[in-house]
Design a protein around this motif. Sequence first.
Motif, PDB file in Angstrom:
ATOM      1  N   VAL A 149     -12.534   6.551   4.506  1.00  0.00           N
ATOM      2  CA  VAL A 149     -13.203   6.036   5.815  1.00  0.00           C
ATOM      3  C   VAL A 149     -13.935   7.250   6.510  1.00  0.00           C
ATOM      4  CG1 VAL A 149     -12.320   5.687   8.254  1.00  0.00           C
ATOM      5  CG2 VAL A 149     -11.274   4.455   6.250  1.00  0.00           C
ATOM      6  N   ILE A 150     -13.426   8.535   6.401  1.00  0.00           N
ATOM      7  CA  ILE A 150     -13.993   9.475   7.135  1.00  0.00           C
ATOM      8  C   ILE A 150     -15.404  10.117   6.418  1.00  0.00           C
ATOM      9  CG2 ILE A 150     -13.782  12.047   7.793  1.00  0.00           C
ATOM     10  CD1 ILE A 150     -10.729  11.600   7.741  1.00  0.00           C
ATOM     11  N   ILE A 163     -21.094   9.771   6.597  1.00  0.00           N
ATOM     12  CA  ILE A 163     -22.539   9.583   6.376  1.00  0.00           C
ATOM     13  C   ILE A 163     -23.229   8.806   7.159  1.00  0.00           C
ATOM     14  CG2 ILE A 163     -23.499   8.293   4.269  1.00  0.00           C
ATOM     15  CD1 ILE A 163     -21.225   9.213   2.609  1.00  0.00           C
ATOM     16  N   ALA A 164     -22.376   7.787   7.813  1.00  0.00           N
ATOM     17  CA  ALA A 164     -23.335   7.068   8.936  1.00  0.00           C
ATOM     18  C   ALA A 164     -23.759   7.946   9.892  1.00  0.00           C
ATOM     19  CB  ALA A 164     -22.197   6.039   9.434  1.00  0.00           C
ATOM     20  N   ALA A 165     -22.870   8.963  10.506  1.00  0.00           N
ATOM     21  CA  ALA A 165     -23.378   9.689  11.663  1.00  0.00           C
ATOM     22  C   ALA A 165     -24.721  10.552  11.243  1.00  0.00           C
ATOM     23  CB  ALA A 165     -22.041  10.752  11.861  1.00  0.00           C
ATOM     24  N   PHE A 170      -2.985   4.839   1.196  1.00  0.00           N
ATOM     25  CA  PHE A 170      -3.363   5.185   2.524  1.00  0.00           C
ATOM     26  C   PHE A 170      -4.053   6.540   2.695  1.00  0.00           C
ATOM     27  CE2 PHE A 170      -2.581   6.590   6.866  1.00  0.00           C
ATOM     28  CZ  PHE A 170      -3.018   5.555   7.499  1.00  0.00           C
ATOM     29  N   MET A 177       0.918  -1.209  -0.056  1.00  0.00           N
ATOM     30  CA  MET A 177       0.054  -0.039  -0.147  1.00  0.00           C
ATOM     31  C   MET A 177       0.793   1.425   0.040  1.00  0.00           C
ATOM     32  SD  MET A 177      -2.755   1.311   2.885  1.00  0.00           S
ATOM     33  CE  MET A 177      -4.439   0.655   2.132  1.00  0.00           C
ATOM     34  N   VAL A 188     -17.430   8.040   4.927  1.00  0.00           N
ATOM     35  CA  VAL A 188     -18.193   6.999   5.058  1.00  0.00           C
ATOM     36  C   VAL A 188     -18.898   7.166   6.573  1.00  0.00           C
ATOM     37  CG1 VAL A 188     -18.607   4.443   5.482  1.00  0.00           C
ATOM     38  CG2 VAL A 188     -17.376   5.169   3.376  1.00  0.00           C
ATOM     39  N   ALA A 189     -17.943   7.452   7.421  1.00  0.00           N
ATOM     40  CA  ALA A 189     -18.219   7.521   8.714  1.00  0.00           C
ATOM     41  C   ALA A 189     -18.995   8.824   9.146  1.00  0.00           C
ATOM     42  CB  ALA A 189     -16.961   7.838   9.643  1.00  0.00           C
ATOM     43  N   SER A 201      -7.747   6.147   1.280  1.00  0.00           N
ATOM     44  CA  SER A 201      -8.446   5.210   2.071  1.00  0.00           C
ATOM     45  C   SER A 201      -8.906   6.058   3.228  1.00  0.00           C
ATOM     46  CB  SER A 201      -7.902   4.067   2.488  1.00  0.00           C
ATOM     47  OG  SER A 201      -7.252   3.268   1.372  1.00  0.00           O
ATOM     48  N   LEU A 202      -8.069   6.795   3.889  1.00  0.00           N
ATOM     49  CA  LEU A 202      -8.418   7.488   5.250  1.00  0.00           C
ATOM     50  C   LEU A 202      -9.394   8.414   4.916  1.00  0.00           C
ATOM     51  CD1 LEU A 202      -7.489   7.566   8.053  1.00  0.00           C
ATOM     52  CD2 LEU A 202      -5.658   9.394   7.405  1.00  0.00           C
TER      53      LEU A 202
END
Lengths: 146, 313
Positions: free
Chosen positions: A13-14, A19-21, A6, A1, A16-17, A9-10
Amino acid sequence: MSFMQFIGSLIAVIIVALIAARLFPTKSKLTKERVINNVIRYCPHVDFTSASPLVYLSENHATAVALFPDHGDGYAIASALGDRVVVREIPDTNMVTVTETENGLSFDLGDFTQPTIEMLLSADQRRSLISQLTSLQSKKPEPVHA
Amino acid sequence: MLDLPAPTQLAVPAFTILILAEMIIGWKSGRARYEGKDTMTSMLMGLGSTVAGALSAAFFIGTSYWVWQNFGIFDIGTALWVFVLAFVLDDLAYYWIHRMGHRMRWMWAAHVIHHSSQHYNLSTALRQTWTGAFTPGILFKMPIFLLGIEPAIVFFVAGINLVYQFWIHTEAIDKMPRWFEYIFNTPSHHRVHHANNPRYLDANYAGVFMAWDRMFGSFIPEQKEEACRYGLVTDLGTFNPLRVAVHEWLGIFKDIWSAKRWKHKAMFLLAPPGWTPDGSRMTSDMIRAAWQKREAVQKTSKSNGSKDTVAAE
């Protein structure tokens, strides 16, 4: 990687999180009923048939202390973690360092997986809870020496 | 060395899309539930796991090839049937690695991460260990290399196995058709595996084929009357990825440090999680036994109660 992979991807991740919140905002706070249900589930060996635990709920509804019926077998501390509840049973009062703070009490469990729990309490509630915890401590049997 | 793709890396974009799809389905229907910080922790654990895997890859590849080249019994080749055989054998090895990951605290220290969320959704699948390289898990795959299957094939099929396991981390799917539930690992079987209800502890270790659980006595079906609750027996009170990653290792070190006898030091590493010399903590066996005792007492008091009622009538 690679470094760029990296970082990419980071960022993903932020996003997606976030959107979840956004889609699942955490509204649920602790209530006495929720604390009691979780403490009963978490401490199945404690007999709750005669009475429910006595609950002290923090003013922001984020943490609570539940004293077991008849003050037997210690107490439990419940705290909200996101939309879920985490319970720690305190069978021995020596396991926790309780400190008075400006707005309530803080409980340091010396547990790597449980940061210090801050309880916002009114002056009356704080006094009452301290007195309950002190009486718990004094109820502990004296060590027997041969 | 056979040059094969890494299935998990190729699947990452699909993982992300499926997580977003499950979120939207859950948001609309309520059949899946997410929480922002929990999702963030799960995905950061997944990202960290990829980095940790890349750092330790050279050691595992080197060791595996050394064993295969020097001690491989047969020269099996690279035909399609070898891939199929490797998939089945790797799945069997996975079963035992996974079972030991729950039954030996040394291996649990790495695997506990995957069970540390109180949520069960597709992002939970990505909550993977950073410290797997510090466990003896690779030893369970050695027989496959000794048989003569090239390690690259084993790593490739292991990747497919992991990709398969992604979709079973969901509450959005209730049950698959009966024949499928019988043969394969499914969301229902894996929900049981992630549940911390005493009834469900230490069950359903399978990767793909449920035959291993049925064969080795660890299969427990999901019961309609008892919904799964997810997480650890003692849930973590933090979302901090560093604490999530290393907390059990720290616990082991503390216990070993304070143990007085060498036997106890070894047991803190090799015995099931929760083991202590004085029984002051509870293993999953003890939790289940206590639950069974409570159930028996409840049943007895219920049946006595009904007899009394009959007598009173």
